[in-house]
Design a protein around this motif. Structure first.
Motif, PDB file in Angstrom:
ATOM      1  N   SER A  91       0.829  -1.198   0.000  1.00 48.86           N
ATOM      2  CA  SER A  91       0.000   0.000   0.000  1.00 48.86           C
ATOM      3  C   SER A  91       0.858   1.240   0.000  1.00 48.86           C
ATOM      4  O   SER A  91       2.041   1.198   0.317  1.00 48.86           O
ATOM      5  CB  SER A  91      -0.915   0.018   1.227  1.00 48.86           C
ATOM      6  OG  SER A  91      -0.142   0.182   2.384  1.00 48.86           O
ATOM      7  N   ARG A  92       0.224   2.368  -0.341  1.00 45.39           N
ATOM      8  CA  ARG A  92       0.977   3.611  -0.418  1.00 45.39           C
ATOM      9  C   ARG A  92       1.561   3.996   0.922  1.00 45.39           C
ATOM     10  O   ARG A  92       2.608   4.602   1.018  1.00 45.39           O
ATOM     11  CB  ARG A  92       0.046   4.731  -0.905  1.00 45.39           C
ATOM     12  CG  ARG A  92      -0.365   4.551  -2.341  1.00 45.39           C
ATOM     13  CD  ARG A  92      -1.376   5.590  -2.708  1.00 45.39           C
ATOM     14  NE  ARG A  92      -2.580   5.453  -1.893  1.00 45.39           N
ATOM     15  CZ  ARG A  92      -3.545   6.337  -1.860  1.00 45.39           C
ATOM     16  NH1 ARG A  92      -3.438   7.440  -2.543  1.00 45.39           N
ATOM     17  NH2 ARG A  92      -4.625   6.129  -1.129  1.00 45.39           N
ATOM     18  N   SER A  93       0.838   3.679   2.007  1.00 44.49           N
ATOM     19  CA  SER A  93       1.281   4.154   3.318  1.00 44.49           C
ATOM     20  C   SER A  93       2.283   3.231   3.974  1.00 44.49           C
ATOM     21  O   SER A  93       2.785   3.514   5.039  1.00 44.49           O
ATOM     22  CB  SER A  93       0.067   4.303   4.239  1.00 44.49           C
ATOM     23  OG  SER A  93      -0.547   3.056   4.425  1.00 44.49           O
ATOM     24  N   ASP A 138      -0.669  10.770   1.789  1.00 42.77           N
ATOM     25  CA  ASP A 138      -0.520   9.991   0.554  1.00 42.77           C
ATOM     26  C   ASP A 138      -1.556  10.331  -0.509  1.00 42.77           C
ATOM     27  O   ASP A 138      -1.856   9.502  -1.361  1.00 42.77           O
ATOM     28  CB  ASP A 138      -0.587   8.483   0.844  1.00 42.77           C
ATOM     29  CG  ASP A 138       0.514   8.031   1.744  1.00 42.77           C
ATOM     30  OD1 ASP A 138       1.501   8.757   1.879  1.00 42.77           O
ATOM     31  OD2 ASP A 138       0.390   6.942   2.323  1.00 42.77           O
ATOM     32  N   SER A 180      -9.012   8.786  -2.101  1.00 46.00           N
ATOM     33  CA  SER A 180      -7.802   8.272  -1.453  1.00 46.00           C
ATOM     34  C   SER A 180      -8.119   7.661  -0.091  1.00 46.00           C
ATOM     35  O   SER A 180      -7.545   6.632   0.288  1.00 46.00           O
ATOM     36  CB  SER A 180      -6.766   9.383  -1.291  1.00 46.00           C
ATOM     37  OG  SER A 180      -7.267  10.428  -0.467  1.00 46.00           O
ATOM     38  N   GLU A 229      -7.539   3.725   0.819  1.00 43.84           N
ATOM     39  CA  GLU A 229      -6.660   3.385   1.934  1.00 43.84           C
ATOM     40  C   GLU A 229      -7.374   2.491   2.944  1.00 43.84           C
ATOM     41  O   GLU A 229      -6.833   1.492   3.412  1.00 43.84           O
ATOM     42  CB  GLU A 229      -6.175   4.669   2.609  1.00 43.84           C
ATOM     43  CG  GLU A 229      -5.051   4.454   3.609  1.00 43.84           C
ATOM     44  CD  GLU A 229      -3.754   4.071   2.944  1.00 43.84           C
ATOM     45  OE1 GLU A 229      -2.904   3.482   3.615  1.00 43.84           O
ATOM     46  OE2 GLU A 229      -3.583   4.361   1.739  1.00 43.84           O
ATOM     47  N   GLN A 250      -6.588  -1.526   3.895  1.00 46.96           N
ATOM     48  CA  GLN A 250      -6.349  -1.987   5.263  1.00 46.96           C
ATOM     49  C   GLN A 250      -7.245  -3.171   5.599  1.00 46.96           C
ATOM     50  O   GLN A 250      -6.794  -4.154   6.190  1.00 46.96           O
ATOM     51  CB  GLN A 250      -6.593  -0.834   6.236  1.00 46.96           C
ATOM     52  CG  GLN A 250      -5.538   0.255   6.186  1.00 46.96           C
ATOM     53  CD  GLN A 250      -5.826   1.377   7.160  1.00 46.96           C
ATOM     54  OE1 GLN A 250      -6.690   1.268   8.013  1.00 46.96           O
ATOM     55  NE2 GLN A 250      -5.100   2.475   7.030  1.00 46.96           N
TER      56      GLN A 250
END
Length: 561
Positions: free
Chosen positions: A58-60, A233, A469, A473, A477
């Motif tokens: 993931s981006r985070s 992000d 976004s 996200e 998760q």
């Protein structure tokens, strides 16, 4: 940062593929060790890089890498397009997306493709971890930022970079190239005439590096106008990289547009409606302490019995059978008949006293079956079946009885008390202890059901314009948690993880679970808003738990079964 040799890096990464299911990437910027094509380790590294490129993080998320060698090799200078930056001092690397070119071989350093990082669309994502706020790097002149509100809690920032800033970035790039370049006839690190350096490096490469330097220096300053509101992000540079290059090349200035998602506003309908909640909580009949106590006592008593082989009769209630079960759908067109893997099992130990836990009609259909015998019978999955895709499906079950046992149970009296529950001397004491534990479970289940009902009510009372976004996200998760649970219970191999974490699979999950994801976001934001509105103080409990505790105290709650 300590460095590991390439083989150790590859093996370390391959063992950590359990992290792969944590979502889709946005862009890939890797600090990676991959030995030359002739190296025997290049295929391993390439295969793992393939998994990264498919969308495993993931981006985070950051992926901690233990990289190491005492003499790290740099990218050969002529192959570097852009500013050859030094390795960061931290031990984590941000994973971002790009199209990987097979024309490149990677070595130690930051990798840049020959072409600008552009997708087929007009949007180019940049530095997912960009800081919100102004960095200590002061610019020689002020940049102009125009802010415009857009739908879905999005803000567009139009940034104009004056020539003074562009020129300062250009000088920095030239200075860095002089440090890194090994120009024939000049000692490394010594001053090289600019014209000779441009001829050696290439003017276009210097322009690319300058544009990147401008973006890295000015973006944090531009983002200061949305400091405290921007979602992590969610920063995206909308201007094409090629357009920025062309603009800089023609007039030595730069203009670009940035969009960023900002925290949405929570609107209550009615206003302050959460202060007077009226909740009806449905309690499952199975959440009954006395019933659970009886079931647990029965289970413990049965565990004390010895299983004896049945040789002269068929299956009857109370027996335990070892079965091989297969199932297929029923269709007049045999070419459309499909297996039902979730209903199949080999060596399944079926306790006939648990007949209510299987599909209705299954137990009645196999009563009388003997070891070595096979029975086939049709059954329909009920509409209340736990797997939604099987509800109402007509199936043909084939059951092969491998072994048959009956239980030889001892007499149930006080002599078994210590075996049923260590430390007890009588059946009454066993029942009282089990009942006390079951009451604790019942209270916990009741409290959980109450919290779920409150959260569901809050979801219906808020109106929130959810940014894309934030939706993605939260969805990643949830999907990541689901896959990690599958990995823990099923021990998935690397190929299965790669398949389940592919972009297509994650995208399907986000689409299928859209309503559920939105509900979770609304619940979380409603709880956070109540926490701030009521100025609640957190000591030893989490913020969400504190809010739920406050809501239970102020709500009218009715329990029904």
């Amino acid at each position: 940062m300590k460095l590991l040799r390439g083989p150790l890096l590859c093996s370390t990464l391959s063992k950590r593929t359990v992290l792969a299911p944590l979502g889709l990437p946005r862009n890939i910027h890797l600090i990676f060790i991959v030995y030359p094509q002739s190296s025997r380790w290049s295929s391993k590294a390439s295969s793992f890089l393939y998994l990264l490129a498919r969308g495993s993080f993931s981006r985070s998320q950051r992926m901690d890498l233990c990289i190491s060698s005492t003499t790290p090799r740099r990218v050969p200078f002529p192959s570097v397009v852009g500013l050859p930056l030094s390795l960061p001092s931290c031990s984590s690397v941000r994973v971002k997306e790009t199209s990987l070119s097979t024309r490149h071989k990677l070595s130690f350093g930051i990798w840049y493709p020959l072409e600008p990082l552009e997708s087929s669309s007009t949007t180019r994502r940049f530095a997912a971890s960009v800081a919100v706020g102004t960095e200590s790097d002061r610019l020689p002149a002020d940049i102009q930022v125009t802010e415009a509100e857009e739908p879905n809690c999005r803000v567009r920032l139009s940034v104009e970079v004056p020539p003074a800033v562009c020129q300062d970035c250009y000088r920095r790039v030239i200075k860095e190239f002089m440090k890194q370049a090994k120009v024939p006839g000049f000692r490394p690190g010594k001053s090289v005439p600019e014209s000779i350096l441009l001829s050696y490096v290439g003017k276009q490469n210097v322009q690319k590096a300058t544009v990147e330097s401008i973006l890295k220096r000015t973006l944090p300053h531009a983002m200061s106008s949305v400091s405290g509101r921007a979602l992590k992000d969610s920063v995206r540079i909308m201007t094409k990289y090629s357009d920025m290059e062309q603009a800089y090349s023609s007039n030595s200035s730069l203009r670009y547009d940035v969009v960023v998602d900002v925290a949405p506003e929570v609107k209550w309908v009615p206003e302050d409606g959460y202060k007077n909640l009226k909740i009806v909580v449905e309690i499952d009949r199975e959440i009954d302490a006395q019933k659970a106590c009886d079931e647990e006592l029965k289970r413990r008593y049965k565990s004390l019995g010895a299983l004896k082989i049945v040789a002269d009769r068929g299956l009857q209630i109370g027996d335990v059978a070892v079965l091989d079960i297969s199932a297929t759908t029923i269709d007049q067109d045999e070419s459309k008949v499909q297996r039902i893997p979730s209903a199949e099992s080999k060596g399944y130990q079926f306790d006939t006293e648990d007949g209510d836990k299987v599909i209705p009609g299954f137990l009645d259909s196999i009563i009388g079956i003997q070891p070595g015998e096979t029975k086939a019978f049709p059954l329909a999955f009920p509409e209340s079946w736990r797997q939604e895709n099987l509800r109402g499906v007509n199936a043909l079950f084939t059951v092969d009885c491998k072994e048959l046992f009956y239980r030889q149970l001892p007499e149930l009296d006080d002599s078994l008390a210590d075996k049923l529950l260590p430390g007890c001397s009588s059946l009454k004491e066993v029942e009282e202890s089990l009942l006390a534990k079951c009451r604790e479970v019942e209270d916990t289940a009741r409290e959980q059901a109450t919290d779920n009902a409150i959260l569901d009510q809050l979801r219906k009372m808020v109106e929130i314009d959810i940014p894309l976004s934030l939706f993605e996200e939260q969805g990643r998760q949830l999907y990541g948690a689901q896959l990690l649970q599958m990995q823990a219970s099923m021990n998935l191999n690397e190929q299965q993880l790669a398949s389940l974490s592919s972009p297509e699979t994650v995208r399907e999950y986000l689409e299928d679970q859209k309503e559920n994801i939105i509900s979770v976001i609304k619940q979380n934001m409603a709880v956070g808003d109540i926490f701030k509105r009521e100025n609640l103080q957190v000591q030893e409990v989490m913020e969400g738990a504190k809010v739920l505790e406050w809501l239970r105290e102020h709500a009218q709650i009715q329990y029904v079964t």
